[in-house]
Design an enzyme around this catalytic site. Structure first.
Site, short mmCIF file in Angstrom:
data_model
loop_
_atom_site.label_atom_id
_atom_site.label_comp_id
_atom_site.label_asym_id
_atom_site.label_seq_id
_atom_site.Cartn_x
_atom_site.Cartn_y
_atom_site.Cartn_z
N TYR A 167 41.98 35.18 24.13
CA TYR A 167 40.68 34.63 24.53
C TYR A 167 39.69 34.70 23.37
CZ TYR A 167 36.22 34.40 27.03
OH TYR A 167 34.95 34.08 27.42
N ASN A 196 28.95 39.68 28.59
CA ASN A 196 29.12 40.00 30.02
C ASN A 196 27.93 39.61 30.91
OD1 ASN A 196 30.18 41.00 32.45
ND2 ASN A 196 31.42 42.48 31.30
N GLU A 209 37.41 38.26 38.38
CA GLU A 209 36.09 38.89 38.44
C GLU A 209 35.92 39.93 37.34
OE1 GLU A 209 38.41 38.84 40.68
OE2 GLU A 209 38.86 40.84 41.44
N GLN A 236 34.06 53.99 29.04
CA GLN A 236 33.87 52.77 28.22
C GLN A 236 32.50 52.17 28.52
OE1 GLN A 236 35.83 53.14 30.94
NE2 GLN A 236 36.87 51.26 31.54
N THR A 237 31.89 51.57 27.51
CA THR A 237 30.51 51.05 27.68
C THR A 237 30.46 49.53 27.48
OG1 THR A 237 30.02 51.44 25.35
CG2 THR A 237 29.39 53.17 26.91
P1 NAD Z 1 33.73 30.28 35.20
O1 NAD Z 1 35.20 30.52 35.28
O2 NAD Z 1 32.92 30.60 36.38
O3 NAD Z 1 33.47 28.76 34.79
C1 NAD Z 1 34.34 28.06 33.94
C2 NAD Z 1 34.58 26.70 34.56
O4 NAD Z 1 35.43 25.95 33.70
C3 NAD Z 1 35.29 26.78 35.92
O5 NAD Z 1 34.53 26.17 36.93
C4 NAD Z 1 36.59 26.06 35.68
O6 NAD Z 1 37.07 25.30 36.79
C5 NAD Z 1 36.25 25.15 34.51
N1 NAD Z 1 37.46 24.74 33.82
C6 NAD Z 1 38.50 25.53 33.43
N2 NAD Z 1 39.47 24.77 32.90
C7 NAD Z 1 39.04 23.49 32.96
C8 NAD Z 1 39.60 22.26 32.58
N3 NAD Z 1 40.83 22.19 32.04
N4 NAD Z 1 38.91 21.12 32.78
C9 NAD Z 1 37.68 21.16 33.35
N5 NAD Z 1 37.08 22.31 33.73
C10 NAD Z 1 37.76 23.46 33.54
O7 NAD Z 1 33.21 31.07 33.91
P2 NAD Z 1 31.73 31.38 33.44
O8 NAD Z 1 31.53 32.84 33.57
O9 NAD Z 1 30.78 30.46 34.08
O10 NAD Z 1 31.85 31.05 31.88
C11 NAD Z 1 31.33 29.85 31.32
C12 NAD Z 1 31.56 29.87 29.82
O11 NAD Z 1 30.92 31.00 29.24
C13 NAD Z 1 33.03 29.96 29.41
O12 NAD Z 1 33.24 29.17 28.26
C14 NAD Z 1 33.20 31.41 29.06
O13 NAD Z 1 34.27 31.62 28.15
C15 NAD Z 1 31.85 31.75 28.46
N6 NAD Z 1 31.54 33.19 28.57
C16 NAD Z 1 31.24 33.74 29.78
C17 NAD Z 1 30.97 35.10 29.85
C18 NAD Z 1 30.61 35.77 31.13
O14 NAD Z 1 30.34 36.98 31.11
N7 NAD Z 1 30.58 35.08 32.25
C19 NAD Z 1 31.01 35.90 28.69
C20 NAD Z 1 31.37 35.29 27.49
C21 NAD Z 1 31.60 33.92 27.42
N1 GDD Z 2 37.12 43.46 35.84
C1 GDD Z 2 37.11 44.77 36.16
N2 GDD Z 2 37.42 45.14 37.44
N3 GDD Z 2 36.82 45.68 35.20
C2 GDD Z 2 36.81 46.98 35.57
C3 GDD Z 2 37.09 47.41 36.86
C4 GDD Z 2 37.41 46.44 37.85
O1 GDD Z 2 37.68 46.74 39.02
N4 GDD Z 2 36.99 48.76 36.90
C5 GDD Z 2 36.66 49.14 35.67
N5 GDD Z 2 36.57 48.08 34.85
C6 GDD Z 2 36.30 48.13 33.40
C7 GDD Z 2 37.32 47.38 32.54
O2 GDD Z 2 38.50 48.14 32.41
C8 GDD Z 2 36.55 47.24 31.24
O3 GDD Z 2 36.70 48.39 30.46
C9 GDD Z 2 35.09 47.12 31.71
O4 GDD Z 2 35.06 47.52 33.10
C10 GDD Z 2 34.51 45.72 31.61
O5 GDD Z 2 35.46 44.84 32.17
P1 GDD Z 2 35.19 43.28 32.39
O6 GDD Z 2 33.83 43.09 32.94
O7 GDD Z 2 36.33 42.75 33.19
O8 GDD Z 2 35.35 42.63 30.95
P2 GDD Z 2 34.79 42.92 29.47
O9 GDD Z 2 33.37 43.33 29.44
O10 GDD Z 2 35.75 43.83 28.78
O11 GDD Z 2 34.92 41.45 28.88
C11 GDD Z 2 34.21 40.43 29.58
O12 GDD Z 2 33.08 40.08 28.88
C12 GDD Z 2 33.29 39.27 27.76
C13 GDD Z 2 31.97 39.02 27.09
O13 GDD Z 2 31.29 40.19 26.86
C14 GDD Z 2 35.15 39.30 29.89
O14 GDD Z 2 34.63 38.55 30.98
C15 GDD Z 2 35.35 38.36 28.76
O15 GDD Z 2 36.00 37.19 29.25
C16 GDD Z 2 33.96 38.00 28.22
O16 GDD Z 2 34.05 37.08 27.18
#
Ligand code: NAD
Ligand code: GDD
Length: 338
Positions: A167, A196, A209, A236-237
């Site tokens: 990713y 996040n 989630e 973890q933070t």
């Molecule tokens: P999300 O999963 O809720 O939204 C992503 C959307 O993209 C979904 O609705 C999904 O159906 C759509 N999608 C996936 N594959 C597709 C395809 N092939 N064609 C058309 N649509 C497609 O995720 P989000 O949390 O809203 O994230 C939005 C953007 O922000 C993403 O690019 C994600 O990587 C980035 N981002 C999010 C977070 C976060 O904490 N939410 C953190 C870092 C980066």
């Molecule tokens: N998801 C999840 N679910 N995480 C948990 C749980 C649980 O029940 N319990 C503890 N955790 C801990 C994970 O092990 C991790 O150490 C921390 O919470 C944060 O987990 P996530 O919120 O799942 O992801 P992240 O912060 O490591 O990464 C996310 O944020 C990125 C951007 O900052 C991901 O969503 C990435 O896709 C995103 O790009």
């Protein structure tokens, strides 16, 4: 499509750049968490918005003027979405929390590379004015995130590259791709590195989630004196940014002339154990925590958002306690409805 009200960051910028006072904006990923909130915000600002996604938003109707269901991995399917728009907000991606991104790396790399490259090619083909790419904190080197108190991540720390998993590698690759499209094809790009993001109408079940929503769901579903399962030892933070603050920052970045990547995240680091205890406190329940094996990702990650403060005049305004209370309330209501 309607006429824009004056006064939003985007319409003010457009007024400076052209005679038009509103923008036609394509939001990809408009059916997702951030995309659906961004569409609503752009509509409130008065812009004409087209959404594109594999699906409609799950939790409330889209505010978009026009909505195209399409798979952006397929260039022919994606093409109509990119015609006749001024700005593209490229949010579509195969994304989730640690439970998802740690187990589906080949698919994530394939899906997201195709989505990103198709989006850049089509934006270039149809000469869009500006292209905003949603990148991630996962682009930063893992070696800088090995301790709970790791220093906050500044944008320039991204190289030498050691991003988090498939990713993170794809996001870094696509950031570079944005740069090459900008240099060779004069595509005007903006890159948001999101840290996040949480809030109502985010995924809270099914495996994608992230921690705030997952823990809210577990707490809301728990019976008195249950123990809530937390992955890892809780030390973890992370820093968590509320959705309305994120959308505000995206809107400012889109309207800006900032071509360097910009962190969009809270600078308030918190341990996952403390996060869980805050959510339990919001719920008013008496619950224990049980620490279990699970995908943990990096040991400590916080945003240094100085660049966003300085160049976008942006700071998150939603305190974590308030954001968690709204998120918990929304998730608890979803569970009650089910
Ligand atoms: P999300 O999963 O809720 O939204 C992503 C959307 O993209 C979904 O609705 C999904 O159906 C759509 N999608 C996936 N594959 C597709 C395809 N092939 N064609 C058309 N649509 C497609 O995720 P989000 O949390 O809203 O994230 C939005 C953007 O922000 C993403 O690019 C994600 O990587 C980035 N981002 C999010 C977070 C976060 O904490 N939410 C953190 C870092 C980066
Ligand atoms: N998801 C999840 N679910 N995480 C948990 C749980 C649980 O029940 N319990 C503890 N955790 C801990 C994970 O092990 C991790 O150490 C921390 O919470 C944060 O987990 P996530 O919120 O799942 O992801 P992240 O912060 O490591 O990464 C996310 O944020 C990125 C951007 O900052 C991901 O969503 C990435 O896709 C995103 O790009």
């Amino acid at each position: 499509m309607q006429t824009a009200r004056c006064g939003s960051p985007l319409s003010r910028t457009r007024a400076r750049h052209s005679s038009m006072s509103r923008a036609r904006v394509l939001v990809t990923g408009a059916g997702g968490f951030i995309g659906s909130h961004l569409v609503s915000s752009l509509k409130r600002e008065g812009h004409a918005v087209r959404g594109a996604d594999l699906k409609y938003p799950e939790f409330s109707p889209t505010s978009a003027d026009e909505y195209i269901i399409c798979d952006l991995r397929e260039v022919r399917e994606a093409t109509p979405a990119f015609r006749d728009v001024d700005y593209v907000c490229a949010l579509a991606a195969d994304i989730g929390g640690m439970g998802h991104i740690s187990k589906n790396e080949a698919d994530i790399l394939t899906n997201n590379t195709l989505i990103s490259i198709n989006s850049l090619r089509l934006a270039t083909r149809y000469r869009v004015e500006r292209f905003l790419f949603a990148s991630s904190a996962c682009v930063y080197p893992m070696t800088l995130q090995t301790a709970p108190e790791s220093p906050a991540l500044q944008e320039d720390a991204v190289l030498p590259a050691d991003p988090q998993g498939a990713y993170g590698w794809e996001k870094l690759f696509s950031e570079q791709a944005c740069r090459y499209y900008s240099e060779q094809h004069r595509l005007d790009v903006r890159v948001a590195r999101l840290h996040n993001i949480y809030g109502p109408e985010g995924t809270y079940q099914g495996g994608r989630e992230k921690a705030p929503a997952a823990i809210c769901r577990k707490v809301a579903a728990a019976q008195p004196c249950d123990a809530i399962e937390i992955w890892g030892d809780g030390g973890q933070t992370r820093s968590f940014c509320y959705i309305s603050d994120c959308v505000d920052a995206l809107s400012r970045l889109l309207a800006s002339n900032i071509t360097q990547p910009v962190n969009i995240g809270s600078e308030e680091a918190i341990s996952i154990e403390s996060l869980a205890r805050k959510i339990i406190s919001v719920s008013g329940k008496k619950l224990d925590l049980r620490f279990t094996d699970g995908p943990e990702g990096v040991r400590g990650r916080t945003s240094d958002s100085t660049r966003a403060h300085r160049l976008l005049d942006w700071r998150p305004t939603t305190p974590l306690d308030a954001g968690l209370a709204r998120t918990y309330e929304w998730i608890a209501a979803q569970l009650q409805r089910a």
